[in-house]
Design a protein around this motif. Structure first.
Motif, mmCIF file in Angstrom:
data_model
loop_
_atom_site.group_PDB
_atom_site.id
_atom_site.type_symbol
_atom_site.label_atom_id
_atom_site.label_comp_id
_atom_site.label_asym_id
_atom_site.label_seq_id
_atom_site.Cartn_x
_atom_site.Cartn_y
_atom_site.Cartn_z
ATOM 1 N N UNK A 144 -18.821 -31.654 34.928
ATOM 2 C CA UNK A 144 -19.740 -32.131 35.952
ATOM 3 C C UNK A 144 -19.821 -31.230 37.192
ATOM 4 N N UNK A 145 -18.867 -30.319 37.357
ATOM 5 C CA UNK A 145 -18.871 -29.364 38.469
ATOM 6 C C UNK A 145 -18.448 -27.999 37.959
ATOM 7 N N UNK A 146 -18.956 -26.957 38.592
ATOM 8 C CA UNK A 146 -18.543 -25.592 38.258
ATOM 9 C C UNK A 146 -18.771 -24.713 39.483
ATOM 10 N N UNK A 147 -18.010 -23.636 39.564
ATOM 11 C CA UNK A 147 -18.161 -22.698 40.679
ATOM 12 C C UNK A 147 -18.565 -21.334 40.136
ATOM 13 N N UNK A 148 -19.592 -20.758 40.757
ATOM 14 C CA UNK A 148 -19.962 -19.369 40.515
ATOM 15 C C UNK A 148 -19.370 -18.569 41.664
ATOM 16 N N UNK A 149 -18.418 -17.681 41.363
ATOM 17 C CA UNK A 149 -17.794 -16.905 42.445
ATOM 18 C C UNK A 149 -18.788 -15.967 43.136
ATOM 19 N N UNK A 150 -18.513 -15.687 44.385
ATOM 20 C CA UNK A 150 -19.334 -14.763 45.165
ATOM 21 C C UNK A 150 -19.500 -13.436 44.435
ATOM 22 N N UNK A 151 -20.675 -12.839 44.591
ATOM 23 C CA UNK A 151 -20.998 -11.505 44.083
ATOM 24 C C UNK A 151 -21.077 -11.379 42.573
ATOM 25 N N UNK A 152 -21.064 -12.481 41.842
ATOM 26 C CA UNK A 152 -21.281 -12.452 40.396
ATOM 27 C C UNK A 152 -22.770 -12.647 40.125
ATOM 28 N N UNK A 153 -23.276 -11.951 39.111
ATOM 29 C CA UNK A 153 -24.647 -12.198 38.670
ATOM 30 C C UNK A 153 -24.648 -13.517 37.913
ATOM 31 N N UNK A 154 -25.660 -14.357 38.128
ATOM 32 C CA UNK A 154 -25.736 -15.597 37.363
ATOM 33 C C UNK A 154 -27.179 -16.053 37.179
ATOM 34 N N UNK A 155 -27.368 -16.786 36.099
ATOM 35 C CA UNK A 155 -28.662 -17.355 35.740
ATOM 36 C C UNK A 155 -28.402 -18.719 35.129
ATOM 37 N N UNK A 156 -29.440 -19.532 35.000
ATOM 38 C CA UNK A 156 -29.246 -20.854 34.403
ATOM 39 C C UNK A 156 -30.511 -21.309 33.697
ATOM 40 N N UNK A 157 -30.307 -22.233 32.754
ATOM 41 C CA UNK A 157 -31.420 -22.841 32.028
ATOM 42 C C UNK A 157 -30.975 -24.188 31.491
ATOM 43 N N UNK A 158 -31.952 -25.021 31.177
ATOM 44 C CA UNK A 158 -31.689 -26.328 30.580
ATOM 45 C C UNK A 158 -31.270 -26.116 29.129
ATOM 46 N N UNK A 159 -30.438 -27.022 28.611
ATOM 47 C CA UNK A 159 -30.012 -26.930 27.213
ATOM 48 C C UNK A 159 -31.230 -26.794 26.297
ATOM 49 N N UNK A 160 -31.026 -26.170 25.162
ATOM 50 C CA UNK A 160 -32.131 -25.838 24.262
ATOM 51 C C UNK A 160 -32.926 -27.058 23.811
ATOM 52 N N UNK A 161 -32.283 -28.202 23.709
ATOM 53 C CA UNK A 161 -32.986 -29.419 23.288
ATOM 54 C C UNK A 161 -33.385 -30.289 24.476
ATOM 55 N N UNK A 162 -33.058 -29.859 25.698
ATOM 56 C CA UNK A 162 -33.293 -30.672 26.883
ATOM 57 C C UNK A 162 -34.680 -30.543 27.464
ATOM 58 N N UNK A 163 -35.022 -31.526 28.308
ATOM 59 C CA UNK A 163 -36.307 -31.521 29.008
ATOM 60 C C UNK A 163 -36.162 -31.024 30.446
ATOM 61 N N UNK A 164 -35.085 -31.451 31.106
ATOM 62 C CA UNK A 164 -34.826 -31.005 32.470
ATOM 63 C C UNK A 164 -33.377 -31.310 32.825
ATOM 64 N N UNK A 165 -32.906 -30.646 33.866
ATOM 65 C CA UNK A 165 -31.584 -30.925 34.420
ATOM 66 C C UNK A 165 -31.681 -30.916 35.937
ATOM 67 N N UNK A 166 -31.129 -31.954 36.565
ATOM 68 C CA UNK A 166 -31.088 -32.045 38.023
ATOM 69 C C UNK A 166 -29.649 -31.826 38.470
ATOM 70 N N UNK A 167 -29.458 -30.837 39.321
ATOM 71 C CA UNK A 167 -28.130 -30.488 39.803
ATOM 72 C C UNK A 167 -28.176 -30.344 41.322
ATOM 73 N N UNK A 168 -27.008 -30.181 41.904
ATOM 74 C CA UNK A 168 -26.897 -29.832 43.307
ATOM 75 C C UNK A 168 -26.097 -28.558 43.418
ATOM 76 N N UNK A 169 -26.373 -27.778 44.438
ATOM 77 C CA UNK A 169 -25.630 -26.537 44.669
ATOM 78 C C UNK A 169 -25.155 -26.528 46.118
ATOM 79 N N UNK A 170 -23.853 -26.286 46.281
ATOM 80 C CA UNK A 170 -23.245 -26.186 47.600
ATOM 81 C C UNK A 170 -22.741 -24.758 47.767
ATOM 82 N N UNK A 171 -23.137 -24.110 48.847
ATOM 83 C CA UNK A 171 -22.789 -22.708 49.077
ATOM 84 C C UNK A 171 -21.950 -22.609 50.347
ATOM 85 N N UNK A 172 -20.841 -21.851 50.259
ATOM 86 C CA UNK A 172 -19.974 -21.645 51.414
ATOM 87 C C UNK A 172 -19.423 -20.221 51.380
ATOM 88 N N UNK A 173 -19.552 -19.453 52.463
ATOM 89 C CA UNK A 173 -20.375 -19.699 53.624
ATOM 90 C C UNK A 173 -21.824 -19.971 53.201
#
Length: 150
Positions: free
Chosen positions: A102-131
Motif C-alpha cells: 500500500x506504500x512505496x518510496x522512490x528514492x531521490x534522483x532515481x528515474x521512475x515511471x508508472x502505469x496501471x496494471x495491465x488488466x486495470x482501468x485506473x489507479x488512484x494514489x497519493x504522492x508525498x515529496x520531501x523536501x
C-alpha cells in the motif's frame, strides 16, 4: 468500483505534464535549504495522482524522495531505475498476498515511471515529496539518454 471520472470530478484533478491527472493537496509553509537544491524548498508536499488504462507516467526523476500511497482502483506499477542501473518494479495496491504494497518510496534522483496494471482501468494514489516538490527539480527522461546509460 467507481469510474475514474468520479475521482477526477470530485477531487478536482487536472492533467499532469508527465501523464495522468493530479491535484496538489498539501504544501508545508515551513521551508528548508539543502546544498543540492537551488533556493529553499517547502519541507513537504502532497498530491492526488490518478492514472487510467492506456495512460502512463513517463520516466522522470526529481531531487527528493517520493512516497506513494494507494487509495482506490486497480494496482499501479512503479518502475524505478536506480543510479546503479538496477531496475525494480513495485506494485502498489492492496493485494498483499500477491506482492502488492500500500506504500512505496522512490528514492531521490532515481528515474521512475508508472502505469496501471495491465488488466486495470485506473489507479488512484497519493504522492508525498520531501523536501517538497518544485518543477525546477523535475527532469523528464530522454529515451536515447536512458538507453545509452542503462
Amino acid at each position: 468500483m467507481k469510474p475514474a471520472t468520479y475521482w477526477i470530478d470530485h477531487l478536482g484533478l487536472e492533467p499532469h505534464p508527465e501523464g495522468g491527472y493530479y491535484k496538489e493537496t498539501y504544501r508545508s509553509s515551513a521551508q528548508v535549504s539543502f546544498p543540492d537544491y537551488q533556493d529553499q524548498r517547502n519541507v513537504s508536499t502532497g498530491i492526488y495522482f490518478l492514472l487510467t488504462k492506456g495512460n502512463f507516467s513517463a520516466f522522470h526523476r526529481i531531487k527528493s524522495d517520493e512516497m506513494w500511497h494507494f487509495y482506490a482502483g486497480d494496482s499501479v506499477s512503479i518502475f524505478i531505475i536506480y543510479p546503479t542501473g538496477e531496475l525494480k518494479e513495485i506494485r502498489l495496491g492492496l493485494d498483499l498476498e500477491n506482492g502488492e504494497v500500500p506504500q512505496a518510496v522512490v528514492p531521490a534522483n532515481c528515474w521512475f515511471a508508472s502505469k496501471v496494471s495491465i488488466t486495470g482501468k485506473y489507479g488512484l494514489v497519493g504522492c508525498t515529496v520531501a523536501p517538497g516538490f518544485d518543477f525546477i527539480d523535475f527532469e523528464m527522461a530522454k529515451q536515447t539518454k536512458l538507453i545509452s546509460r542503462f
